[in-house]
Enzyme design. Structure first.
Site, PDB file in Angstrom:
ATOM      1  N   SER A  69       1.727   1.556 -30.019  1.00 45.56           N
ATOM      2  CA  SER A  69       2.360   1.515 -31.342  1.00 45.56           C
ATOM      3  C   SER A  69       3.868   1.265 -31.293  1.00 45.56           C
ATOM      4  CB  SER A  69       2.042   2.803 -32.078  1.00 45.56           C
ATOM      5  OG  SER A  69       0.654   2.951 -32.098  1.00 45.56           O
ATOM      6  N   ASP A 109      -0.930   0.538 -34.081  1.00 44.42           N
ATOM      7  CA  ASP A 109      -1.661   1.556 -34.861  1.00 44.42           C
ATOM      8  C   ASP A 109      -1.875   1.122 -36.320  1.00 44.42           C
ATOM      9  OD1 ASP A 109       1.069   1.831 -35.378  1.00 44.42           O
ATOM     10  OD2 ASP A 109       1.143   3.999 -35.086  1.00 44.42           O
ATOM     11  N   ARG A 138      11.017  -4.101 -28.326  1.00 39.67           N
ATOM     12  CA  ARG A 138      11.991  -3.036 -28.108  1.00 39.67           C
ATOM     13  C   ARG A 138      11.285  -1.709 -28.288  1.00 39.67           C
ATOM     14  NH1 ARG A 138      12.178  -4.215 -33.350  1.00 39.67           N
ATOM     15  NH2 ARG A 138      12.718  -6.347 -32.820  1.00 39.67           N
TER      16      ARG A 138
HETATM   17  C1  BGC Z   1       6.742   1.237 -34.218  1.00 41.09           C
HETATM   18  C2  BGC Z   1       5.501   0.615 -34.819  1.00 41.09           C
HETATM   19  C3  BGC Z   1       4.512   1.678 -35.198  1.00 41.09           C
HETATM   20  C4  BGC Z   1       5.164   2.754 -36.052  1.00 41.09           C
HETATM   21  C5  BGC Z   1       4.214   3.876 -36.387  1.00 41.09           C
HETATM   22  C6  BGC Z   1       7.288   2.316 -35.129  1.00 41.09           C
HETATM   23  O1  BGC Z   1       8.360   2.960 -34.528  1.00 41.09           O
HETATM   24  O2  BGC Z   1       7.725   0.256 -34.002  1.00 41.09           O
HETATM   25  O3  BGC Z   1       4.915  -0.282 -33.896  1.00 41.09           O
HETATM   26  O4  BGC Z   1       3.451   1.083 -35.894  1.00 41.09           O
HETATM   27  O5  BGC Z   1       6.274   3.292 -35.386  1.00 41.09           O
HETATM   28  O6  BGC Z   1       3.688   4.475 -35.253  1.00 41.09           O
END
Ligand code: BGC
Length: 490
Positions: free
Chosen positions: A156, A209, A171
């Site tokens: 995620s 996610d 990142r």
């Molecule tokens: C991430 C996402 C993720 C979200 C929720 C963010 O910090 O960059 O990829 O979907 O958090 O988990």
């Protein structure tokens, strides 16, 4: 007065406890600072829609709008057994998902805590830890397995994907800071850690996610058109149409129709990295400046579970320094960055006592600070304001996706600790959507666009996506840009 939504808790301020004028004035100051009016919400949403479009353009923008290579909606008839690995912000989970082919499923899973030092250690440490957890699960549920088991990895964090089996980390977010992973495809990194340990698992797909949440929720409720996470981080996914994604022009293999659906992981935590639209405060600026990745995830930093406690902490410190609260108290604990989490605010917001006794105990036990009643009333109001701002701003992203895709009605499946546990978040969010769309006092259950509790995206969603991908592979259909198809069976 800031709109707190229909089920806002009663205001204690001005009821039983006497609030000195100086504190009263400070509260009013914060009501103005953290309040987000309907007009502001509408303006932010407008800008948000333009930024979503920009992210899909060839030039790109702050919001990455990552193509997730889920090219089909589930039918609900998917079947099979799939392994899923979920690496979110706080825990690690390994699961086996059994899809029954009738929109139902069964899950067997184990959860592992993600030690804090794993988040800032080395890449070797991280992947080693993750692979060991998968190994433990296999030992427990597939002892002696020799055939490779297919696994879908819910990772995620923002990734550029050329296909569903590939993901270059753009990142780190959510406080992760590990060298040597950004700019690299994380799938082979995990795969070598699994192979070194002779764990018979093949990482065949990588998803976010939000994509998992979108697909899992759609699998059980076809009205779902968006998948959102309001948790440690914040983000959402939706289905767009291939021909409406300019940055894919010339890259899509011939067997993917221009009219095909394609899930987009927006990564809209990065909205307004240019700081032109959101009503930022000096506390947001301070938090950003002292974060591992300044000028990134600007939207997320104002609304996600990871930062709500820190915003409150910065306000309290500022008030202490201004001589308004905690006079003569030892505030050394409060001086520790990130000492407060979102659960701290949740407990204060749900303190049932008129004199905020639970809040008194929290401050005393966790921070060594003895509070008086008017200080507690102020803290309570600050939590309401910070929590309400988060809920209201969160809805600008949902409204923007709905507007962009001209959705007249839709469900947004939502998951994450803030959505599930933060008091009044759901009511405040529904109020904000009604404000943006001018639904007036229509009862929340009749709202055309509703944010509803999602199915488990990182588990069930991963399973359904594995099934969809396998089906595409078996019918020799592409699962990525030209030349990037993987052999899903190996
Ligand atoms: C991430 C996402 C993720 C979200 C929720 C963010 O910090 O960059 O990829 O979907 O958090 O988990």
């Amino acid at each position: 007065m800031v709109n707190l939504g229909p089920k806002a808790p009663p205001q204690r301020r001005g009821s039983l406890c006497y609030i000195p004028p100086a504190i009263h004035e400070r509260i009013e100051h914060y009501e103005k600072l953290f309040g987000v009016s309907t007009e502001q919400l509408k303006k932010i949403t407008e800008h948000f829609v333009a930024e979503l479009d920009k992210g899909l353009s060839k030039e790109g923008g702050s919001i990455p709008m990552n193509v997730a290579w889920v090219l089909d909606y589930p039918t609900g008839k998917e079947t099979g057994k799939y392994l899923a690995l979920d690496m979110g912000g706080t825990n690690l989970r390994v699961a086996e998902i059994i899809l029954n082919g009738d929109r139902t499923f069964d899950v067997v899973q184990s959860k592992y805590h993600m030690p804090a030092n794993t988040k800032t250690s080395s890449a070797e440490n991280l992947w080693g830890y993750v692979a060991d957890c998968v190994g433990k699960f296999i030992d427990q549920y597939h002892e002696g397995a020799t055939d490779q088991l297919m696994m879908c990895f819910t990772f995620s964090y923002p990734c550029t994907q050329e296909s569903i089996g590939h993901g270059v980390l753009q990142r780190w977010t959510k406080g992760f800071d590990i060298d040597g992973v950004e700019g690299h495809d994380v799938v082979p990194m995990l795969q070598s850690a699994l192979d070194e340990r002779k764990i018979p698992v093949k990482c065949a797909a990588l998803i976010n996610d939000t994509t998992g949440t979108l697909v899992a929720s759609n699998y059980v409720d076809p009205r779902t058109k968006m998948g959102c996470i309001f948790g440690t981080g914040c983000n959402a996914a939706y289905y767009d149409v291939v021909k409406n994604i300019p940055k894919l022009e010339g890259l899509v293999p011939d067997d993917i129709s221009p009219d095909s659906w394609c899930a987009i992981n927006c990564e809209y935590g990065a909205f307004d990295n240019e700081h032109v639209s959101l009503p930022r405060t000096k506390f947001d600026d301070h938090l950003d400046k002292h974060s591992p990745r300044p000028n990134q995830q600007s939207f997320e930093k104002m609304i996600a579970g990871y930062t709500l406690g820190e915003i409150l902490r910065l306000v309290l410190l500022d008030e202490f320094e201004g001589g308004n609260i905690f006079e003569g108290q030892d505030i050394s604990k409060l001086q520790q960055p990130y000492v407060l989490d979102a659960a701290f605010l949740s407990k204060i917001e749900t303190d049932p006592w008129e004199n905020l006794m639970d809040t008194e105990a929290l401050f005393s036990e966790e921070l060594g600070i003895e509070t008086n009643e008017s200080e507690r009333a102020m803290v309570h109001r600050l939590c309401e304001l910070i929590g309400t701002r988060a809920a209201r701003l969160s809805m600008c992203g949902v409204a923007a996706m709905a507007k962009k895709m001209n959705m007249e009605s839709a469900h947004a499946g939502a998951d994450g600790s803030v959505f599930n546990k933060y008091p009044y978040f759901k009511q405040r969010a529904a109020r904000a959507l009604a404000d943006i769309f001018d639904w007036g006092d229509m009862p929340a259950e009749d709202h055309p666009i509703k944010v509803v509790a999602a199915e488990d995206g990182s588990g069930v969603g991963a399973g359904v996506i594995a099934a969809l991908t396998k089906k595409r592979y078996e019918s020799h259909k592409s699962i990525g840009i030209k030349g990037s198809n993987l052999d899903f069976s190996k």
